[in-house]
Design a protein around this motif. Structure first.
Motif, PDB file in Angstrom:
ATOM      1  N   SER A   1       6.606   4.443   9.061  1.00  0.00           N
ATOM      2  CA  SER A   1       7.471   4.956   7.889  1.00  0.00           C
ATOM      3  C   SER A   1       6.678   6.058   7.111  1.00  0.00           C
ATOM      4  CB  SER A   1       7.660   4.026   6.725  1.00  0.00           C
ATOM      5  OG  SER A   1       8.299   2.855   7.158  1.00  0.00           O
ATOM      6  N   TRP A   2       5.277   5.960   7.040  1.00  0.00           N
ATOM      7  CA  TRP A   2       4.454   7.027   6.426  1.00  0.00           C
ATOM      8  C   TRP A   2       4.433   8.315   7.342  1.00  0.00           C
ATOM      9  CZ3 TRP A   2       2.217   9.342   2.684  1.00  0.00           C
ATOM     10  CH2 TRP A   2       1.163  10.145   2.758  1.00  0.00           C
ATOM     11  N   ASN A   3       4.433   8.018   8.735  1.00  0.00           N
ATOM     12  CA  ASN A   3       4.527   9.001   9.827  1.00  0.00           C
ATOM     13  C   ASN A   3       5.637   9.600   9.635  1.00  0.00           C
ATOM     14  OD1 ASN A   3       1.926   8.699  10.840  1.00  0.00           O
ATOM     15  ND2 ASN A   3       2.698   7.153  12.609  1.00  0.00           N
ATOM     16  N   LYS A   4       6.806   9.065   9.260  1.00  0.00           N
ATOM     17  CA  LYS A   4       8.174   9.732   9.202  1.00  0.00           C
ATOM     18  C   LYS A   4       7.942  10.578   7.798  1.00  0.00           C
ATOM     19  CE  LYS A   4      10.677   6.276  11.737  1.00  0.00           C
ATOM     20  NZ  LYS A   4      11.484   5.152  11.441  1.00  0.00           N
ATOM     21  N   LEU A   5       7.521  10.057   6.727  1.00  0.00           N
ATOM     22  CA  LEU A   5       7.462  10.948   5.746  1.00  0.00           C
ATOM     23  C   LEU A   5       6.716  12.314   5.672  1.00  0.00           C
ATOM     24  CD1 LEU A   5       6.576   8.330   2.742  1.00  0.00           C
ATOM     25  CD2 LEU A   5       8.864   9.466   3.228  1.00  0.00           C
ATOM     26  N   LYS A   6       5.562  12.158   6.603  1.00  0.00           N
ATOM     27  CA  LYS A   6       4.857  13.501   6.695  1.00  0.00           C
ATOM     28  C   LYS A   6       5.383  14.631   7.431  1.00  0.00           C
ATOM     29  CE  LYS A   6       1.420  11.082   9.180  1.00  0.00           C
ATOM     30  NZ  LYS A   6       0.231  10.996   9.857  1.00  0.00           N
ATOM     31  N   SER A   7       5.342  15.704   6.855  1.00  0.00           N
ATOM     32  CA  SER A   7       6.085  16.828   7.486  1.00  0.00           C
ATOM     33  C   SER A   7       4.977  17.791   7.961  1.00  0.00           C
ATOM     34  CB  SER A   7       6.852  17.875   6.207  1.00  0.00           C
ATOM     35  OG  SER A   7       5.848  18.163   5.356  1.00  0.00           O
ATOM     36  N   SER A   8       3.890  17.777   7.481  1.00  0.00           N
ATOM     37  CA  SER A   8       2.702  18.635   8.061  1.00  0.00           C
ATOM     38  C   SER A   8       3.088  20.107   7.914  1.00  0.00           C
ATOM     39  CB  SER A   8       2.119  18.324   9.517  1.00  0.00           C
ATOM     40  OG  SER A   8       1.941  17.151   9.571  1.00  0.00           O
ATOM     41  N   ALA A   9       3.958  20.380   6.877  1.00  0.00           N
ATOM     42  CA  ALA A   9       4.494  21.615   6.650  1.00  0.00           C
ATOM     43  C   ALA A   9       3.511  22.731   5.983  1.00  0.00           C
ATOM     44  CB  ALA A   9       5.810  21.811   5.882  1.00  0.00           C
ATOM     45  N   LEU A  10       2.424  22.272   5.630  1.00  0.00           N
ATOM     46  CA  LEU A  10       1.324  22.713   4.592  1.00  0.00           C
ATOM     47  C   LEU A  10      -0.073  22.998   5.452  1.00  0.00           C
ATOM     48  CD1 LEU A  10       1.036  24.406   1.894  1.00  0.00           C
ATOM     49  CD2 LEU A  10       0.605  21.988   0.982  1.00  0.00           C
TER      50      LEU A  10
ATOM     51  N   PHE B   1       0.938  -1.218  -0.089  1.00  0.00           N
ATOM     52  CA  PHE B   1      -0.069   0.029  -0.081  1.00  0.00           C
ATOM     53  C   PHE B   1       0.855   1.441  -0.060  1.00  0.00           C
ATOM     54  CE2 PHE B   1      -2.706  -3.374   2.341  1.00  0.00           C
ATOM     55  CZ  PHE B   1      -3.258  -3.605   1.168  1.00  0.00           C
ATOM     56  N   ALA B   2       2.038   1.015   0.031  1.00  0.00           N
ATOM     57  CA  ALA B   2       3.056   2.296  -0.066  1.00  0.00           C
ATOM     58  C   ALA B   2       4.345   1.532  -0.607  1.00  0.00           C
ATOM     59  CB  ALA B   2       3.329   2.884   1.283  1.00  0.00           C
ATOM     60  N   LYS B   3       4.587   1.419  -1.848  1.00  0.00           N
ATOM     61  CA  LYS B   3       5.592   0.820  -2.443  1.00  0.00           C
ATOM     62  C   LYS B   3       6.878   1.126  -2.283  1.00  0.00           C
ATOM     63  CE  LYS B   3       2.581  -1.396  -5.981  1.00  0.00           C
ATOM     64  NZ  LYS B   3       1.846  -1.015  -7.114  1.00  0.00           N
ATOM     65  N   HIS B   4       7.936   0.621  -1.841  1.00  0.00           N
ATOM     66  CA  HIS B   4       9.298   0.957  -1.512  1.00  0.00           C
ATOM     67  C   HIS B   4       9.180   2.275  -0.473  1.00  0.00           C
ATOM     68  CE1 HIS B   4      10.466  -1.748  -4.616  1.00  0.00           C
ATOM     69  NE2 HIS B   4       9.522  -1.167  -5.451  1.00  0.00           N
ATOM     70  N   ILE B   5       8.309   2.286   0.487  1.00  0.00           N
ATOM     71  CA  ILE B   5       8.381   3.353   1.196  1.00  0.00           C
ATOM     72  C   ILE B   5       9.650   3.157   2.045  1.00  0.00           C
ATOM     73  CG2 ILE B   5       7.111   2.227   3.310  1.00  0.00           C
ATOM     74  CD1 ILE B   5       5.541   4.929   3.789  1.00  0.00           C
ATOM     75  N   ASP B   6      10.212   2.077   2.389  1.00  0.00           N
ATOM     76  CA  ASP B   6      11.427   2.136   3.451  1.00  0.00           C
ATOM     77  C   ASP B   6      12.603   3.065   2.209  1.00  0.00           C
ATOM     78  OD1 ASP B   6      11.274   0.171   1.035  1.00  0.00           O
ATOM     79  OD2 ASP B   6      12.539  -1.244   2.284  1.00  0.00           O
ATOM     80  N   GLY B   7      12.595   2.689   1.117  1.00  0.00           N
ATOM     81  CA  GLY B   7      13.633   3.599   0.290  1.00  0.00           C
ATOM     82  C   GLY B   7      13.137   5.119   0.186  1.00  0.00           C
ATOM     83  N   MET B   8      11.804   5.345   0.238  1.00  0.00           N
ATOM     84  CA  MET B   8      11.530   6.869  -0.094  1.00  0.00           C
ATOM     85  C   MET B   8      11.721   7.690   1.349  1.00  0.00           C
ATOM     86  SD  MET B   8      10.170   8.760  -2.207  1.00  0.00           S
ATOM     87  CE  MET B   8       9.267   7.584  -3.421  1.00  0.00           C
ATOM     88  N   LEU B   9      11.970   6.681   2.428  1.00  0.00           N
ATOM     89  CA  LEU B   9      12.629   7.474   3.609  1.00  0.00           C
ATOM     90  C   LEU B   9      13.918   8.171   3.366  1.00  0.00           C
ATOM     91  CD1 LEU B   9      11.378   5.186   6.640  1.00  0.00           C
ATOM     92  CD2 LEU B   9      10.551   7.551   6.080  1.00  0.00           C
ATOM     93  N   ASP B  10      14.877   7.523   2.867  1.00  0.00           N
ATOM     94  CA  ASP B  10      16.198   7.945   2.351  1.00  0.00           C
ATOM     95  C   ASP B  10      15.879   9.135   1.206  1.00  0.00           C
ATOM     96  OD1 ASP B  10      17.305   6.010   3.903  1.00  0.00           O
ATOM     97  OD2 ASP B  10      17.392   4.607   2.311  1.00  0.00           O
TER      98      ASP B  10
END
Ligand SMILES: [Mn+2]
Length: 312
Positions: free
Chosen positions: A167-176, A63-72
Motif C-alpha cells: 500500500s505504501w508503494n502505491k501511495l508514493k508518487s516520487s513526483a518530487l 505503522f500506517a494507520k488506515h493506509i487502506d483508506g488512504m489509497l482511496d
C-alpha cells in the motif's frame, strides 16, 4: 483571474492522530458566513469524497494507520486536483489532515506529465516519516515521503507487513526531487527525519531565517532554488504559525512559529510567482479550538490569498 479560482474542500482526516480536522474547511465556511465575508460568495466549492468511515473500523496497520483508506483518499484527491488543473483552474484547497497533500501532488503530476514540480511546504513538521520509521503510525507525518518516494530504511524502526509495504508503494508518487522542495518554518522533527534532511540536503527556512534575512531575500532565494521547476505548489499547514499568536485549534501545535501577518507576506510573494499553480491550507481543527479562532485566522489569510490571486 477571478473566474479561475476553484475552491476544493478535502475533508479527509484519516491521517491525523486527533479527531476533528475533517471539520476544518466547514469551520472556515462558518466563520466566513458569521463574519459576512465575501470569500465564498458566488463561488462554487468542489468537495473531494472522503473515506473517514475507515476510522470506525478496526485499524490493522499499526505503522500506517488506515493506509487502506488512504489509497482511496489519494485516488479521489488526485482526480479532483487533476481535473481542476486540466480545466485551467487554480485549485485553492482547504483540507483536513496534511496527508492528502500527497494526493494533491499526485494530481498535479498527472495533469502535468513530464513537468518538473517545485513544492514550498510551510509547516512546523517535515512530514518525512514512512511506515518503516514512524513512531506513531499517523499518515499525516508522511506526505513528503510519498512525494519524494523515500522509505528511509537506514532509519528503520518498524517491521511492516507486506500489505502495508504494498500500500505504501502505491501511495508514493516520487513526483518530487529533493532539490525541488523548500520547507519554511519546520521546527519539530524526529531523528529519522533529521537523517533525511541531512542526507538529501533538504532546505528549510526557519522562522528566524525569515526574520533575520527578510521575506524578500528569502523569496529571491526560493525563486532561484526552483528555477528549474516548471510549476510550483504551495502547501500551508496552519501549524507553521505560532499557536500563541493564533490558536491551539490544530492537531500538533508547536510554539515559535510565524505570525499571521508574516504568513500573509510570504504567501503573497509565493502566489505571485508565475509558476505557482495551486495552494493548499490544512490542519484547522475546530474541535481543539476556542470559539473557532483558528478558522477565523485562516479566513483572514484566505481572503488575502484570493485578493492576491485576483490581481495576478
Ligand atoms: Mn504540521
Amino acid at each position: 483571474m477571478k473566474s479561475s479560482i476553484q475552491f476544493i474542500f478535502n475533508n479527509s482526516e484519516l491521517g491525523a492522530g486527533t479527531r476533528g480536522a475533517s471539520l476544518g474547511a466547514n469551520a472556515i465556511l462558518v466563520a466566513a458566513r458569521s463574519k459576512a465575508s465575501l470569500l465564498f460568495k458566488n463561488r462554487s466549492i468542489q468537495t473531494v469524497k472522503n473515506f473517514n468511515e475507515f476510522l470506525d473500523r478496526e485499524n490493522t496497520f499499526p505503522f500506517a494507520k488506515h493506509i487502506d483508506g488512504m489509497l482511496d483518499v489519494f485516488e479521489a484527491t488526485s482526480k479532483e486536483i487533476s481535473n481542476a488543473l486540466t480545466e485551467k483552474k487554480f485549485p485553492l484547497i482547504i483540507a483536513g489532515d496534511h496527508c492528502s497533500a500527497g494526493g494533491t501532488i499526485k494530481g498535479i503530476q498527472s495533469a502535468n506529465p513530464g513537468k518538473r514540480i517545485g513544492v514550498v511546504w510551510l509547516d512546523a513538521h517535515s512530514d518525512l516519516h514512512s511506515p518503516y520509521t514512524s513512531p506513531s503510525g499517523n499518515l499525516h507525518g508522511m506526505p513528503i515521503a510519498t512525494a519524494l518516494g523515500v522509505d528511509n530504511l537506514e532509519s528503520q524502526r518498524n517491521n511492516i507487513d507486506s500489505i502495508t509495504a504494498n500500500s505504501w508503494n502505491k501511495l508514493k508518487s516520487s513526483a518530487l526531487r529533493p532539490e525541488d522542495l523548500v520547507y519554511m518554518g519546520v521546527r519539530d522533527t524526529e531523528k529519522e527525519e533529521d537523517y533525511l534532511i541531512q542526507t538529501l540536503n533538504l532546505k528549510n527556512f526557519t522562522v528566524e531565517d525569515v526574520r533575520s534575512l527578510g521575506i524578500s531575500k528569502v523569496i529571491t532565494d526560493i525563486s532561484a532554488r526552483l528555477v528549474s521547476c516548471d510549476i510550483i505548489y504551495v502547501s500551508f499547514d496552519v501549524d507553521s504559525m505560532d499557536p500563541d499568536l493564533t490558536s491551539y485549534g490544530t492537531g500538533t501545535p508547536v510554539k515559535g512559529g510565524f505570525s499571521p501577518e508574516e504568513i500573509k507576506g510570504i504567501l503573497k510573494c509565493l502566489l505571485l510567482f508565475p509558476k505557482t499553480i495551486a495552494l493548499e491550507l490544512v490542519e484547522v481543527n475546530p474541535c481543539l479550538d476556542d470559539k473557532n479562532k483558528m478558522a477565523e485566522v485562516a479566513l483572514d489569510i484566505l481572503e488575502h490569498i484570493v485578493e492576491v490571486l485576483e490581481q495576478k
